[in-house]
Design a protein around this motif. Structure first.
Motif, PDB file in Angstrom:
ATOM      1  N   UNK A  10       6.215   1.883  31.149  1.00 31.15           N
ATOM      2  CA  UNK A  10       7.377   2.143  32.165  1.00 31.15           C
ATOM      3  C   UNK A  10       8.772   2.481  31.382  1.00 31.15           C
ATOM      4  N   UNK A  11       9.029   1.480  30.333  1.00 30.07           N
ATOM      5  CA  UNK A  11      10.026   1.474  29.579  1.00 30.07           C
ATOM      6  C   UNK A  11      10.364   2.264  28.430  1.00 30.07           C
ATOM      7  N   UNK A  12       9.547   3.110  27.929  1.00 34.25           N
ATOM      8  CA  UNK A  12       9.794   3.972  26.720  1.00 34.25           C
ATOM      9  C   UNK A  12       8.475   4.984  26.614  1.00 34.25           C
ATOM     10  N   UNK A  13       8.552   5.921  25.886  1.00 31.66           N
ATOM     11  CA  UNK A  13       7.712   6.905  25.221  1.00 31.66           C
ATOM     12  C   UNK A  13       7.670   6.761  23.615  1.00 31.66           C
ATOM     13  N   UNK A  14       6.541   6.331  23.245  1.00 38.14           N
ATOM     14  CA  UNK A  14       6.555   6.228  21.652  1.00 38.14           C
ATOM     15  C   UNK A  14       5.628   7.173  21.067  1.00 38.14           C
ATOM     16  N   UNK A  15       6.000   7.512  19.730  1.00 37.94           N
ATOM     17  CA  UNK A  15       5.051   8.354  18.975  1.00 37.94           C
ATOM     18  C   UNK A  15       4.853   7.558  17.441  1.00 37.94           C
ATOM     19  N   UNK A  16       3.715   7.843  17.026  1.00 40.89           N
ATOM     20  CA  UNK A  16       3.221   6.991  15.980  1.00 40.89           C
ATOM     21  C   UNK A  16       2.596   7.805  14.862  1.00 40.89           C
ATOM     22  N   UNK A  17       2.852   7.498  13.602  1.00 41.17           N
ATOM     23  CA  UNK A  17       1.622   8.181  12.511  1.00 41.17           C
ATOM     24  C   UNK A  17       1.895   7.237  11.413  1.00 41.17           C
ATOM     25  N   UNK A  18       0.890   6.881  10.636  1.00 41.36           N
ATOM     26  CA  UNK A  18       0.896   6.315   9.244  1.00 41.36           C
ATOM     27  C   UNK A  18       0.769   7.360   8.206  1.00 41.36           C
ATOM     28  N   UNK A  19       1.524   7.544   7.215  1.00 38.02           N
ATOM     29  CA  UNK A  19       1.009   8.446   6.348  1.00 38.02           C
ATOM     30  C   UNK A  19       1.236   8.167   4.740  1.00 38.02           C
ATOM     31  N   UNK A  20       0.417   8.710   4.053  1.00 34.26           N
ATOM     32  CA  UNK A  20       0.641   8.531   2.704  1.00 34.26           C
ATOM     33  C   UNK A  20       2.190   8.908   2.096  1.00 34.26           C
ATOM     34  N   UNK A  21       2.772   7.959   1.382  1.00 36.50           N
ATOM     35  CA  UNK A  21       4.035   8.217   0.772  1.00 36.50           C
ATOM     36  C   UNK A  21       4.536   9.360   0.654  1.00 36.50           C
ATOM     37  N   UNK A  22       3.788  10.208  -0.179  1.00 37.97           N
ATOM     38  CA  UNK A  22       3.769  11.594  -0.296  1.00 37.97           C
ATOM     39  C   UNK A  22       3.988  12.493   0.808  1.00 37.97           C
ATOM     40  N   UNK A  23       3.595  12.222   2.118  1.00 38.90           N
ATOM     41  CA  UNK A  23       3.567  12.999   3.161  1.00 38.90           C
ATOM     42  C   UNK A  23       4.901  12.425   4.265  1.00 38.90           C
ATOM     43  N   UNK A  24       5.682  11.618   3.855  1.00 39.25           N
ATOM     44  CA  UNK A  24       6.722  11.318   4.473  1.00 39.25           C
ATOM     45  C   UNK A  24       7.521  12.228   4.826  1.00 39.25           C
ATOM     46  N   UNK A  25       7.880  12.981   3.841  1.00 31.03           N
ATOM     47  CA  UNK A  25       8.823  14.177   4.073  1.00 31.03           C
ATOM     48  C   UNK A  25       8.382  15.346   5.360  1.00 31.03           C
ATOM     49  N   UNK A  26       7.152  15.555   4.968  1.00 34.31           N
ATOM     50  CA  UNK A  26       6.499  16.419   5.950  1.00 34.31           C
ATOM     51  C   UNK A  26       6.200  15.685   7.556  1.00 34.31           C
ATOM     52  N   UNK A  77       0.860  -1.081  -0.081  1.00 37.67           N
ATOM     53  CA  UNK A  77      -0.016   0.042  -0.221  1.00 37.67           C
ATOM     54  C   UNK A  77       0.951   1.374   0.078  1.00 37.67           C
ATOM     55  N   UNK A  78       0.633   2.343  -0.710  1.00 36.43           N
ATOM     56  CA  UNK A  78       1.417   3.320  -0.763  1.00 36.43           C
ATOM     57  C   UNK A  78       1.323   4.375   0.744  1.00 36.43           C
ATOM     58  N   UNK A  79       1.848   3.685   1.769  1.00 34.81           N
ATOM     59  CA  UNK A  79       1.656   4.305   3.022  1.00 34.81           C
ATOM     60  C   UNK A  79       3.047   4.090   3.812  1.00 34.81           C
ATOM     61  N   UNK A  80       3.351   4.768   4.489  1.00 38.42           N
ATOM     62  CA  UNK A  80       4.594   4.334   5.492  1.00 38.42           C
ATOM     63  C   UNK A  80       4.306   4.634   6.901  1.00 38.42           C
ATOM     64  N   UNK A  81       4.652   3.908   7.751  1.00 39.78           N
ATOM     65  CA  UNK A  81       4.532   3.768   9.241  1.00 39.78           C
ATOM     66  C   UNK A  81       5.666   4.693   9.851  1.00 39.78           C
ATOM     67  N   UNK A  82       5.504   5.615  10.515  1.00 34.61           N
ATOM     68  CA  UNK A  82       6.734   6.296  11.237  1.00 34.61           C
ATOM     69  C   UNK A  82       6.442   6.087  12.430  1.00 34.61           C
ATOM     70  N   UNK A  83       7.536   5.505  13.213  1.00 32.55           N
ATOM     71  CA  UNK A  83       7.624   5.033  14.741  1.00 32.55           C
ATOM     72  C   UNK A  83       8.542   5.554  15.253  1.00 32.55           C
ATOM     73  N   UNK A  84       8.717   6.395  16.414  1.00 30.82           N
ATOM     74  CA  UNK A  84       9.613   6.692  17.283  1.00 30.82           C
ATOM     75  C   UNK A  84       9.630   6.144  18.456  1.00 30.82           C
TER      76      UNK A  84
END
Length: 969
Positions: free
Chosen positions: A136-152, A77-84
């Protein structure tokens, strides 16, 4: 977390069968409905062979500033999961600063130096699951974006990683402090809501990093200062303490220059120092009772356990799953189906990086003597430790765990997708592929290994923590902190102390969103079985699994022709025994197949759902057909399941939101069939009257082939599927009697004016406010897409007006939502707002003012229009990432008579909607007139606040929720 969802402690979802080509272990099943001989599965592959095929390929690179990046390519699918993942959680908090990691996570969404609001650009770009969580062990941030919005997305994540502090103000701190405190109140307000606090207090000593809760204490949250916030960022949020994962429509060659461009200039920070957090063994057994406004007595047994990298952990996870996680678990077989002393049981190993919590629980059946229940509860454990599990139990537990987690491979991002799996392996174990070791260890388990681990950890002194029905005697406000505040109060800083000015951050420009590929809804195939059942298939091969539903035109509205609660109870009986299999055999058969068969209902449909491994489809279908066609409705099973249903009803009536929702549905729909409770539980009187004969009658009346339709999404072809469906269901004939027809076209009576029903629930730190009315349209009324967009502006998403006002601006709530449901019949507008008790009246006024202003004095802004139209269009590829989501879309189209290409048309429909059209929909459907408000809260606090609203108030007592017999010794 920012919005209510529950991330897993570990993302084992990655450890799954990515390219399974052989059958899982199965057993001979009962006679198929149309076959003369038993159905036997193909030869089973070993667990080791299955695990060997699991793989999430990745590439890794580390920038000079220490930022670790992992890339996984998945082009489906034309999407990218961004996980920190930031390597900091509540275990890193010092005394007097509990809850701080989580408070900071909220502040991280408040904008950075070059991003005034983190959510608005991403949602307008089509991001989904834009969220964060703290544990307890981490703080995480997620978003799944269309490939064209990855740079944003990378620009925004890098701006808040490197340039957050100039944008963090005292005002933002105060508002998010209020939001977090209302999140705490919301959790505390639930039945059994204080359990977790007391569990960790009893198991761990003062100062242990896992003792205080992630949400923290009210006093510590009140004391947080702007200077504290800055120091937390400086100490913990350096690039060297972060793992970034990009998963989906991306590769390392493309990703590396992007990551270097956006993150490369962020300086390193201090390394986070490890903390000592070993398991603790109690000196002697401890027992404690806490009283709470709960429906039934809950007995629990608790121990600490080793962390996720310990060699004993795989055995403990499987061992506890056998004890109380499987449908055929030891506790279920002995206490629920066996002696019938419990209405529900569980056992699990909650695993964190350095520590685990082993817990087993028993909700005692009302009327059962407590001492008898406790003795039986402890006997099951003692027998299990003495005997150990069987080979079959170990195999079933591992197979079912693998199959149950396979859905995680469908998601590239999110809290439990492939990105989170790789990130957690790197953060917790310095190995993104740690899941492979975990799976290999589970596959290699023997009964002896499981028995040894269980005896090593469960034979230690136990902490028996029990929740007893009665008046709540403790408050969550004073819980969650260090634990010795009464003797050693922490120095309380001035939360509004002036902080030193900061230099401005460098100016950075946000990149534009590149063109987003149009959504490609899977191709749909249709056929009809020989008995007339329509079948629809969407083939998807991303994972070797499929999901199937059999929908019957019945649902909870069918109870209008029967007795309230009939449909739900009948559906829950289907897996409790057939003419050839009992409940335990049914559960064991599913576990061996790696299948899951569930039943559910909505207002319009009664549904049986099968989730199956593709290679085990034939026997899985045979088992599903046996449950639907040949239920036994045995008297003994019925008595047991009815008692469980009555306990579930008591739980619903003691849960504020459930109580409010049940009350609102009945008040708004009146005599219409949709007035039936959406939980399908009926009421106490109706449940008491039901008999096995009623179940058989309802089954024969509603579960018939001429009311059925079958929908399938997953890894199977129609050439293979149709013959198997014919074998399972083709010989099923409709009765001669006409199919029943629900009167859902019956008229509804609109309320003459606004009114309030106040349900008195004493000792509630929070009120649940719900409101609604029936709209003059049905789910099949065409052309109402502008109403969907208008609802999103008002209250349908995080950036909606109501949520921004009442949560983000005023800090009175953890989240306010509106919805306009879409059943076949009349639709209902619903508003939901859990709020701090002393702001109940103010919240009702704010809701009405915000609704009245839309669009009269506050028309749709350009920003709102772009967010709800362009954002929805760009987000469509995310919307159908999983088999289950595609299946839901297909079923909704068929139910409402929409064309097959409805979702392909939806983008052009949204593009044609302008601000004026959205405003017109709000004017027609979303105004604060004729609303029924239901408020569940403490009358003595709430009622005085309602006097000045000018709305009639009816006061009711909360239903009784405790059975006194459960308290007997």
């Amino acid at each position: 977390m920012r919005i209510p969802s529950m991330p897993s402690a570990t993302a084992l979802a990655a450890a799954l069968l990515l390219s399974l080509g052989t059958a899982t272990p199965v057993a001979t099943l009962a006679k198929a409905p149309n076959a003369g001989t038993a159905t036997t599965a193909p030869a089973a592959a070993s667990l080791q062979d299955l695990v060997a095929k699991v793989d999430i390929p990745y590439e890794k690179f580390v920038l000079e500033n220490g930022l670790t990046t992992l890339i996984h390519t998945d082009r489906k699918s034309p999407i990218v999961g961004v996980t920190l993942y930031y390597k900091v959680g509540s275990k890193n908090e010092p005394r007097g600063r509990t809850g701080f990691a989580h408070l900071y996570e909220h502040l991280f969404f408040g904008g950075s130096a070059n991003v005034p609001n983190f959510d608005i650009p991403l949602e307008a770009a089509g991001s989904t699951s834009t969220n964060g969580s703290t544990w307890y062990d981490r703080t995480n941030y997620i978003e799944t974006v269309p490939t064209g919005a990855l740079d944003l997305a990378l620009f925004m994540e890098s701006d808040r990683m490197g340039h957050l502090l100039p944008a963090v103000t005292q005002d933002k701190l105060d508002k998010q402090r209020g939001v977090v405190q209302n999140e705490k109140r919301q959790g505390d307000n639930q039945p059994y809501g204080l359990f977790d606090y007391v569990q960790s207090e009893g198991l761990l000593p003062l100062g242990h990093p896992y003792r205080h809760s992630t949400i923290g204490s009210m006093a510590d949250l009140d004391a947080a200062t702007l200077t504290d916030v800055r120091q937390w960022f400086t100490d913990h949020y350096g690039s060297n303490n972060v793992v970034l994962v990009l998963s989906g429509d991306i590769d390392a060659a493309t990703a590396r220059p992007k990551v270097e461009k956006w993150f490369g200039d962020i300086p390193r920070g201090p390394d986070i120092h490890p903390v000592a957090a070993d398991p603790v063994t109690l000196a002697a057994p401890v027992s404690r009772d806490i009283h709470d406004q709960v429906p039934v007595l809950r007995l629990t047994r608790n121990w600490t356990a080793p962390g996720l990298n310990d060699a004993d952990t795989p055995a403990l996870k499987i061992g506890m799953h056998i004890l109380g996680g499987l449908a055929s678990s030891r506790l279920d077989n002995a206490l629920v189906r066996g002696k019938e002393l419990a209405v529900s049981v569980s056992a699990y190993d909650q695993v964190f990086q350095q520590l685990g919590f082993l817990s087993m629980s028993m909700d005692v059946k009302p009327g059962v003597d407590r001492a008898e229940a406790a003795k039986a509860f402890d006997t099951v454990l003692a027998d299990y430790l003495r005997q150990g599990p069987t080979e079959d139990e170990v195999r079933r537990a591992v197979t079912s765990m693998l199959s149950g987690e396979i859905g995680g491979l469908e998601r590239v991002g999110g809290f439990s997708g492939k990105g989170a799996t790789l990130a957690e392996g790197e953060v917790y174990s310095d190995d993104p592929a740690h899941y492979k070791k975990d799976l290999a260890a589970m596959a290699a388990l023997t009964p002896a290994k499981v028995k040894a681990a269980l005896n090593k950890w469960l034979s230690r002194p136990v902490y028996a923590l029990n929740v007893v029905p009665g008046e709540r005697t403790e408050s969550g406000d004073g819980m969650g902190g260090w634990g010795d505040e009464a003797e050693r109060p922490a120095p309380q800083a001035d939360p509004h102390a002036e902080a030193a000015p900061l230099p401005p951050a460098p100016k950075r420009e946000a990149p534009p969103v590149q063109p987003v590929k149009a959504m490609q809804f899977p191709q749909i195939e249709r056929t009809t079985l020989s008995n007339g059942i329509p079948v629809v298939l969407a083939r998807r091969t991303a994972v070797p699994k499929l999901v199937m539903t059999i929908d019957f035109d019945a649902g909870y509205a069918a109870d209008a022709l029967d007795t309230p609660g009939t449909q739900g109870l009948m559906l829950s009986m289907l897996d409790e025994g057939t003419t050839t299999l009992n409940a335990t055999q049914i559960a064991e058969a599913q576990e061996r197949l790696g299948a899951r068969i569930g039943t559910d209902g909505s207002l319009d449909t009664s549904t049986v759902t099968l989730s199956a491994l593709s290679d085990n489809l034939a026997p899985s279908l045979a088992l599903t057909a046996d449950l639907i066609l040949h239920p036994a409705f045995a008297e003994s099973d019925f008595v047991r399941v009815k008692a469980q249903t009555e306990a579930a009803l008591a739980q619903a009536l003691s849960t504020p939101r459930s109580l409010a929702a049940r009350t609102l549905e009945a008040q708004v729909y009146g005599a219409h069939p949709y007035a039936q409770p959406l939980d399908g539980l009926g009421n106490a009187e109706s449940l008491a009257a039901l008999t096995p004969a009623d179940m058989r009658a309802a089954h024969d009346k509603w579960l018939r082939p001429d009311l059925a339709r079958i929908s399938v999404v997953g890894d199977v072809t129609m050439d293979k599927l149709k013959p198997l469906l014919e074998q399972a269901f083709g010989g099923w004939k409709a009765p001669d009697t006409p199919a029943p027809v629900k009167p859902i076209d019956a008229a509804t009576t609109p309320a003459a004016g606004n009114r309030i029903v106040l349900i008195d629930r004493p000792n509630s730190p929070q009120s649940v406010v719900m409101a609604g009315r029936v709209l003059p349209i049905t789910g099949k009324t065409p052309g109402k897409e502008p109403l969907i967009l208008a609802n999103n502006v008002l209250g349908g998403d995080f950036l909606s007006r109501l949520n921004l006002d009442i949560r983000e601006e005023k800090g009175w709530s953890y989240g306010v939502r509106t919805s306009v449901d879409q059943p076949v019949g009349p639709r209902m507008l619903e508003v939901s707002a859990p709020v701090q008790a002393d702001r109940t009246g103010d919240t009702i006024k704010a809701i009405m003012d915000d609704m009245a202003a839309f669009p009269a004095s506050q028309p749709v802004s350009d920003e709102e229009l772009q967010r709800v139209t362009d954002g929805a269009i760009r987000g469509m590829p995310n919307q159908f990432e999983t088999n289950a989501s595609v299946l839901s879309g297909i079923r909704k189209n068929d139910q409402l008579g929409r064309p097959e290409d409805y979702y392909a048309q939806l983008a052009s429909i949204y593009r044609a909607v302008d601000a004026k059209t959205i405003g017109a929909a709000a004017t027609e459907y979303l105004q604060p007139t004729g609303l029924t408000f239901v408020v569940v809260g403490d009358r003595k606090i709430v009622e005085p606040q309602l006097k000045d609203l000018g709305i009639p108030v009816e006061v009711r007592a909360a239903p009784a929720s405790a059975d006194e017999g459960s308290e007997q010794e």
